[in-house]
Design a protein around this motif. Sequence first.
Motif, PDB file in Angstrom:
ATOM      1  N   LEU A  37       0.655  -1.252   0.161  1.00  0.00           N
ATOM      2  CA  LEU A  37       0.128   0.042  -0.056  1.00  0.00           C
ATOM      3  C   LEU A  37       0.961   1.103   0.008  1.00  0.00           C
ATOM      4  O   LEU A  37       0.555   1.939  -0.881  1.00  0.00           O
ATOM      5  N   ASN A  38       2.017   1.120   0.823  1.00  0.00           N
ATOM      6  CA  ASN A  38       2.819   2.328   0.829  1.00  0.00           C
ATOM      7  C   ASN A  38       3.576   2.533  -0.497  1.00  0.00           C
ATOM      8  O   ASN A  38       3.705   3.698  -0.668  1.00  0.00           O
ATOM      9  N   CYS A  39       3.940   1.268  -1.060  1.00  0.00           N
ATOM     10  CA  CYS A  39       4.843   1.682  -2.426  1.00  0.00           C
ATOM     11  C   CYS A  39       3.758   2.244  -3.545  1.00  0.00           C
ATOM     12  O   CYS A  39       4.207   3.065  -4.415  1.00  0.00           O
ATOM     13  N   PHE A  40       2.642   1.575  -3.611  1.00  0.00           N
ATOM     14  CA  PHE A  40       1.672   2.186  -4.640  1.00  0.00           C
ATOM     15  C   PHE A  40       1.146   3.440  -4.495  1.00  0.00           C
ATOM     16  O   PHE A  40       1.270   4.241  -5.325  1.00  0.00           O
ATOM     17  N   LEU A  41       1.027   3.981  -3.144  1.00  0.00           N
ATOM     18  CA  LEU A  41       0.686   5.097  -2.949  1.00  0.00           C
ATOM     19  C   LEU A  41       1.936   6.555  -3.239  1.00  0.00           C
ATOM     20  O   LEU A  41       1.618   7.312  -3.624  1.00  0.00           O
ATOM     21  N   LEU A  42       3.089   5.945  -2.789  1.00  0.00           N
ATOM     22  CA  LEU A  42       4.217   6.467  -3.067  1.00  0.00           C
ATOM     23  C   LEU A  42       4.626   6.865  -4.316  1.00  0.00           C
ATOM     24  O   LEU A  42       4.740   8.014  -4.972  1.00  0.00           O
ATOM     25  N   ALA A  43       4.222   5.835  -5.072  1.00  0.00           N
ATOM     26  CA  ALA A  43       4.136   5.998  -6.919  1.00  0.00           C
ATOM     27  C   ALA A  43       3.201   6.952  -7.328  1.00  0.00           C
ATOM     28  O   ALA A  43       3.548   7.923  -8.133  1.00  0.00           O
ATOM     29  N   GLY A  44       1.928   6.826  -6.816  1.00  0.00           N
ATOM     30  CA  GLY A  44       0.988   7.792  -7.242  1.00  0.00           C
ATOM     31  C   GLY A  44       1.173   9.228  -6.862  1.00  0.00           C
ATOM     32  O   GLY A  44       0.929  10.177  -7.384  1.00  0.00           O
ATOM     33  N   GLN A  45       1.813   9.355  -5.650  1.00  0.00           N
ATOM     34  CA  GLN A  45       2.098  10.781  -5.165  1.00  0.00           C
ATOM     35  C   GLN A  45       2.981  11.486  -5.799  1.00  0.00           C
ATOM     36  O   GLN A  45       2.848  12.575  -6.338  1.00  0.00           O
TER      37      GLN A  45
ATOM     38  N   ILE B  85      -5.230  11.300  -3.051  1.00  0.00           N
ATOM     39  CA  ILE B  85      -5.198   9.826  -3.493  1.00  0.00           C
ATOM     40  C   ILE B  85      -5.752   9.025  -2.403  1.00  0.00           C
ATOM     41  O   ILE B  85      -5.336   9.070  -1.316  1.00  0.00           O
ATOM     42  N   ILE B  86      -6.874   8.146  -2.721  1.00  0.00           N
ATOM     43  CA  ILE B  86      -7.102   6.944  -1.847  1.00  0.00           C
ATOM     44  C   ILE B  86      -7.005   5.877  -2.505  1.00  0.00           C
ATOM     45  O   ILE B  86      -7.367   5.576  -3.807  1.00  0.00           O
ATOM     46  N   LEU B  87      -6.529   5.108  -1.629  1.00  0.00           N
ATOM     47  CA  LEU B  87      -6.087   3.669  -2.523  1.00  0.00           C
ATOM     48  C   LEU B  87      -6.567   2.586  -1.338  1.00  0.00           C
ATOM     49  O   LEU B  87      -6.029   2.688  -0.203  1.00  0.00           O
TER      50      LEU B  87
ATOM     51  N   MET C  77      -0.981   2.602 -10.573  1.00  0.00           N
ATOM     52  CA  MET C  77      -0.984   1.918  -9.287  1.00  0.00           C
ATOM     53  C   MET C  77      -1.793   0.401  -9.320  1.00  0.00           C
ATOM     54  O   MET C  77      -1.330  -0.367  -8.467  1.00  0.00           O
ATOM     55  N   LEU C  78      -2.867   0.554  -9.967  1.00  0.00           N
ATOM     56  CA  LEU C  78      -3.441  -0.655 -10.330  1.00  0.00           C
ATOM     57  C   LEU C  78      -2.665  -1.852 -11.032  1.00  0.00           C
ATOM     58  O   LEU C  78      -2.786  -2.928 -10.706  1.00  0.00           O
ATOM     59  N   ARG C  79      -1.909  -1.329 -11.726  1.00  0.00           N
ATOM     60  CA  ARG C  79      -0.964  -2.337 -12.621  1.00  0.00           C
ATOM     61  C   ARG C  79       0.105  -2.858 -11.810  1.00  0.00           C
ATOM     62  O   ARG C  79       0.553  -4.117 -11.513  1.00  0.00           O
TER      63      ARG C  79
END
Length: 250
Positions: A12-20, A57-59, A36-38
Amino acid sequence: MDKNEQNYEMALNCFLLAGQIMMESGAETYRVEDTMLRMARSQNIEDAQSYVTPTGIILSLGKRQITKIISITTRITDLHKIAKVNSVSRKLTFKMITLEEAYDELRKIQKTNYFLPVHLQILAGAIASSCFMILFNGLWSDMPAAFVAGGVGYLVVIVIQEMTRVKFFSEFLAALVVGLIATLAVHFGLGTEMDKIIVGGVMPLVPGVLITNAVRDLMAGHFTSGIVKGTEAFLTAFAIGSGIALVVAF
């Protein structure tokens, strides 16, 4: 917290950081969600859901998993960082790196400043201004005036933005300075066509990428983000136009 929960927390932290990083660097909303979804699917997380706006961003990684939200407070145009995050996403998708390695790479990308030194940015803005002035059928003899106007205008944007953190105020003052330089250049015989000098000088300030992203988000069905980005681009254009109009009026 067991190992499975720790893995979900890391993901979760990794995907959120990418999006941020992507949102703060000026990426399109649909591209951020897709990335993020990929990345989630690469870790066999099929029911992940994301909601991205220009300000947050909400994930969620699933109905029974925790959901996190992160605020986006700054937005610039840094296409190099977007390309770097896309590269990490592709490597993770093709199993070339682990989730931990992807997270480490993303943290390095977030901390690294890929921009050129300020003096080179100003020089690039000045050169672009003089070239755009020629593209708009300006006189070659007006190139020095457009060069100075564009360079000084871009310098004002950088300095005022750093001092006030108010984007539209810095762009208004920069346009005002460009208009003053063009007016003075014509008044003292250092330039001929004031309108062409002004057009060239303000081109580095024009929100071209922002307008493009707004249109692409609208076409992709992200109406909220498209309207927000379009409004931001309109306000930037309004700030530039107001600065020039103030000089011309007086």
